[in-house]
Design an enzyme around this catalytic site. Structure first.
Site, PDB file in Angstrom:
ATOM      1  N   CYS A 168       0.871  -1.174   0.000  1.00 59.38           N
ATOM      2  CA  CYS A 168       0.000   0.000   0.000  1.00 59.38           C
ATOM      3  C   CYS A 168       0.908   1.224   0.000  1.00 59.38           C
ATOM      4  O   CYS A 168       2.004   1.190  -0.546  1.00 59.38           O
ATOM      5  CB  CYS A 168      -0.951  -0.023   1.184  1.00 59.38           C
ATOM      6  SG  CYS A 168      -0.149   0.055   2.814  1.00 59.38           S
ATOM      7  N   LYS A 169       0.480   2.288   0.611  1.00 60.91           N
ATOM      8  CA  LYS A 169       1.299   3.498   0.654  1.00 60.91           C
ATOM      9  C   LYS A 169       2.438   3.376   1.653  1.00 60.91           C
ATOM     10  O   LYS A 169       3.582   3.712   1.369  1.00 60.91           O
ATOM     11  CB  LYS A 169       0.425   4.713   1.011  1.00 60.91           C
ATOM     12  CG  LYS A 169       1.171   6.043   1.174  1.00 60.91           C
ATOM     13  CD  LYS A 169       0.192   7.154   1.505  1.00 60.91           C
ATOM     14  CE  LYS A 169       0.918   8.438   1.870  1.00 60.91           C
ATOM     15  NZ  LYS A 169       1.735   8.974   0.760  1.00 60.91           N
TER      16      LYS A 169
END
Length: 470
Positions: free
Chosen positions: A430-431
């Site tokens: 993800c981020k």
């Protein structure tokens, strides 16, 4: 007059206690399901809650309007706009009044004028507040709910995307355009008290400031700069975030009426036992609310990791089934907070809780999963040896993505598992690595054996100067 602001950071949800100090009466606007904070604040200020209202049938949290009517015997003021599909089915059980555009009602010396403001939902209303206890009888502010936020407006697409009302997004966007023309006619000095702050999925660019004024929003809010309907509709519908899947359930529960909190059976507090855990896994879903780092190092096979942090209720709503029993692994002192968060979005079916401690009492082979750095897997990614899943939001992809990564937003992962390979190692990212950790736990609980989490996520991958595809 007393105006007190309440804010739930986990749901980015604002509510208000408004009291007439001359008569000792108060009303709660857009209350959350757990009403104790309003009751305590009213008592501390010598007020009695005699009424509750809300701007619309909420989609992102369970309303406390019925709870206030049930426990306090207060009068409920509810929208009668929007047509037959948008009526409160529980209203007749309590003292209530249905509201139409242009009508007023009073709490002590405070007058509320109803403005029908469709756009976010068909039945949405805003409330103009006038304090008749002052010499000046002009309105002082407006409770806008999910109509006008600080720097943004309510999204019009939830009925179509979350409740499957075909064609409603365009229709609601056009209604919003005309509701905003009415807003522009209000005096600049009026204070604006919205229903949400930054982080809510009910808008796409909501500001973090608690309140604003009509004049400031006219100058700075992007939505109020448009004079042409077609361009406004196009921009409003563009770039809206993915609507959480549980929003449809919230709409339904808030329309029929959430069950009173006192009707929810308390979960059983079980002693640590592998036998009990195996029974729980057969009956429903077992969630472990420890931080992701602890879960990665050691966890009970078949359990899902939903860390009890700021995002806990959001991901619980996305990923848990409202029809299946829920069992919670948590330290005993954390259980009340976990139950509070789950109940705030209607996940009332927690049947048992268990404190594992360090697990000495469990005769179980604990599992773990590997967290890997970008450098450690770069060559495998380049060679296509890893199946990379990017669980970020759609709008985050504009920043770029790891070459070859397949985009499956975390909330949709349970529905997409049949598309994933079971004979190839999977890397989830993800981020930053927090959402992907939840994704890893979901995959492992569903029988995927070779799953890794990318430590630091896409941010760390990019910071290291590794290849990025746009």
């Amino acid at each position: 007059m007393l105006l007190k602001y309440f804010y739930d950071e986990k749901l980015a949800q604002a509510s208000y206690l408004v009291g007439c100090q001359a008569t000792g009466e108060a009303i709660v606007i857009d209350p959350a399901r757990h009403i104790e904070p309003y009751v305590q604040a009213a008592k501390a200020n010598g007020l009695k809650i005699v009424a509750a209202t809300e701007t619309h049938i909420h989609a992102d949290f369970l309303s406390g309007v019925r709870e206030i009517g049930e426990r306090l015997g207060a009068t409920l003021y509810l929208s009668d706009e929007g047509g037959p599909e948008w009526k409160y089915q529980y209203a007749a059980q309590y003292e209530h009044r249905l509201l139409r555009d242009g009508e007023t009602f009073c709490i002590g010396h405070l007058t509320f004028e109803v403005l029908h403001t469709p756009g976010h939902t068909p039945e949405h209303i805003a409330l103009l507040l006038t304090d008749r206890g002052w010499p000046d009888t002009e309105p002082m502010g407006i409770f806008t709910g999910d109509f006008v936020f600080v720097g943004d407006i309510g999204r019009p697409d939830l009925l179509e995307k979350a409740a499957n009302v075909s064609g409603s997004a365009d229709e609601m966007a056009r209604k919003m355009f005309y509701s905003l023309q009415r807003f522009k006619q209000l005096p600049d000095y009026l204070q604006v008290w919205p229903g949400h702050g930054a982080g809510s999925a009910c808008g796409k660019a909501i500001g973090a400031v608690q309140s604003s004024t009509v004049g400031y929003e006219k100058r700075t809010n992007w939505a109020l700069q448009h004079e042409r309907e077609e361009e406004f509709v196009r921009q409003l519908l563009q770039g809206q975030p993915e609507p959480p899947t549980y929003f449809a359930m919230m709409k339904h529960l808030n329309k029929v009426g959430p069950q009173p909190l006192q009707a929810i059976a308390a979960p059983v507090q079980a002693e640590a036992s592998i036998g009990v855990l195996e029974e729980w896994k057969q009956q429903g879903v077992v969630i472990d609310v420890r931080p992701a780092e602890a879960f990665a190092q050691k966890h009970v096979p078949g359990t899902i990791n939903l860390p009890c942090d700021k995002s806990f209720p959001t991901w619980a709503g996305w990923l848990l089934d409202y029809e299946r029993p829920i069992f919670v692994l948590a330290e005993r002192q954390l259980v009340p907070a976990v139950l509070h968060d789950l109940q705030s979005i209607g996940l009332d079916q927690v049947k048992g809780t268990m404190e594992l401690g360090r697990g000495e009492k469990l005769a179980v082979a604990f599992e773990q999963y590997q967290e890997v750095t970008p450098e450690a897997v770069e060559e495998q990614v380049r060679a296509g040896e890893l199946y990379v899943i990017d669980v970020r939001y759609e709008k985050e992809l504009a920043e770029g993505h790891i070459p070859g990564a397949k985009h499956i937003m975390l909330g949709y992962l349970p529905q997409r598992m049949q598309d994933l390979p079971r004979d190839k190692p999977i890397l989830v990212q993800c981020k930053s690595g927090r959402r992907s950790a939840i994704g890893v736990s979901l995959l492992k609980a569903n029988g995927f054996l070779q799953v890794q989490n990318l430590s630091g996520g896409f941010d760390e991958w990019r910071r290291r100067g590794l290849p990025v595809t746009r």
